[in-house]
Scaffold this active site. Structure first.
Site, PDB file in Angstrom:
ATOM      1  N   CYS A  29       4.804 -12.071  -6.756  1.00 38.09           N
ATOM      2  CA  CYS A  29       3.746 -11.066  -6.666  1.00 38.09           C
ATOM      3  C   CYS A  29       2.437 -11.683  -7.137  1.00 38.09           C
ATOM      4  O   CYS A  29       2.411 -12.368  -8.169  1.00 38.09           O
ATOM      5  CB  CYS A  29       4.121  -9.862  -7.533  1.00 38.09           C
ATOM      6  SG  CYS A  29       2.935  -8.520  -7.494  1.00 38.09           S
ATOM      7  N   HIS A  38       8.000  -3.997  -0.871  1.00 35.06           N
ATOM      8  CA  HIS A  38       7.323  -4.493  -2.065  1.00 35.06           C
ATOM      9  C   HIS A  38       5.912  -3.901  -2.174  1.00 35.06           C
ATOM     10  O   HIS A  38       5.527  -3.390  -3.228  1.00 35.06           O
ATOM     11  CB  HIS A  38       7.261  -6.029  -2.011  1.00 35.06           C
ATOM     12  CG  HIS A  38       6.538  -6.664  -3.147  1.00 35.06           C
ATOM     13  ND1 HIS A  38       7.181  -7.388  -4.117  1.00 35.06           N
ATOM     14  CD2 HIS A  38       5.212  -6.709  -3.464  1.00 35.06           C
ATOM     15  CE1 HIS A  38       6.287  -7.845  -4.994  1.00 35.06           C
ATOM     16  NE2 HIS A  38       5.083  -7.442  -4.608  1.00 35.06           N
ATOM     17  N   GLU A  39       5.160  -3.955  -1.073  1.00 36.89           N
ATOM     18  CA  GLU A  39       3.779  -3.444  -1.098  1.00 36.89           C
ATOM     19  C   GLU A  39       3.749  -1.928  -1.258  1.00 36.89           C
ATOM     20  O   GLU A  39       2.887  -1.392  -1.961  1.00 36.89           O
ATOM     21  CB  GLU A  39       3.017  -3.891   0.140  1.00 36.89           C
ATOM     22  CG  GLU A  39       2.885  -5.394   0.300  1.00 36.89           C
ATOM     23  CD  GLU A  39       2.358  -6.125  -0.928  1.00 36.89           C
ATOM     24  OE1 GLU A  39       1.554  -5.551  -1.693  1.00 36.89           O
ATOM     25  OE2 GLU A  39       2.758  -7.288  -1.136  1.00 36.89           O
ATOM     26  N   HIS A  63       4.018  -0.904  -4.812  1.00 37.18           N
ATOM     27  CA  HIS A  63       2.748  -0.959  -5.549  1.00 37.18           C
ATOM     28  C   HIS A  63       1.987   0.363  -5.438  1.00 37.18           C
ATOM     29  O   HIS A  63       1.300   0.768  -6.381  1.00 37.18           O
ATOM     30  CB  HIS A  63       1.850  -2.084  -5.026  1.00 37.18           C
ATOM     31  CG  HIS A  63       2.165  -3.421  -5.586  1.00 37.18           C
ATOM     32  ND1 HIS A  63       2.105  -3.714  -6.939  1.00 37.18           N
ATOM     33  CD2 HIS A  63       2.544  -4.575  -4.972  1.00 37.18           C
ATOM     34  CE1 HIS A  63       2.425  -4.981  -7.126  1.00 37.18           C
ATOM     35  NE2 HIS A  63       2.704  -5.519  -5.957  1.00 37.18           N
TER      36      HIS A  63
END
Length: 181
Positions: free
Chosen positions: A106, A148-149, A152
């Protein structure tokens, strides 16, 4: 365009839930410039994805390079990859039950890698940077990047998804001992 400052683990913006982007706001010059700057920042730091909270903006927006050939690349993009996309207000649906544990890194947690379980295959409904509805089907590495994004946008870091912190490693050791040839 500008290179933006990337928030590092510990900054509160990374733990906050991002706000939905409305169509009027999405079409604004400010948000369009943010998208361009995020794409430039992602390229500058050799990332394959970058979420708005990582650049101190609490918006449900990320940019990513989702090249179908990325399945074995790890977390850094090579020149010549597909053009990056802006994904706005993503909604993920898992397809099937396969979960794969693999390495992630990351930009907000530099030089650290860990093994994270993710759905192998997903479907994503979102908006593109023009405000048009899009639907993407992704598997393997592109699906991992999207998950993953999107995490966030919900204040979740990859550490939070790990089954065990036992696989955490610095990039140098990852490259020496764990990276696939």
């Amino acid at each position: 365009m500008s290179i933006l400052k990337v928030a590092r683990m510990g900054h509160p913006v990374l733990r906050a839930k991002a706000r939905t982007v409305d169509k009027h706001g999405l079409r604004s010059a400010t948000v369009q410039r943010l998208i361009d700057d995020m794409m430039e920042t992602m390229a500058e730091y050799h990332g394959v994805g970058l979420a708005a909270p990582q650049v101190h903006e609490r918006l449900r927006l990320f940019v990513a390079t989702l090249d179908a050939d990325d399945d074995q690349k790890g977390d850094e993009a090579d020149e010549g990859d597909a053009e990056p996309l802006a994904i706005v207000n993503p909604e993920i649906t898992v397809v099937g039950g396969d979960v794969v544990e693999d390495w992630e890194g990351c930009l907000s947690i530099p030089d650290v890698r860990g093994r994270v379980p993710r759905a192998r295959e997903i479907r994503v409904r979102a908006y593109d940077r023009k405000g048009d509805r899009i639907e993407l089907h992704a598997h393997d590495f592109p699906a991992r990047v999207i998950q993953h994004e999107t995490d966030h946008l919900d204040g979740i870091l990859f550490f939070d998804r790990m089954k065990s912190l036992g696989t955490l490693t610095f990039l140098e050791e990852y490259s020496r001992y764990w990276a696939k040839d």
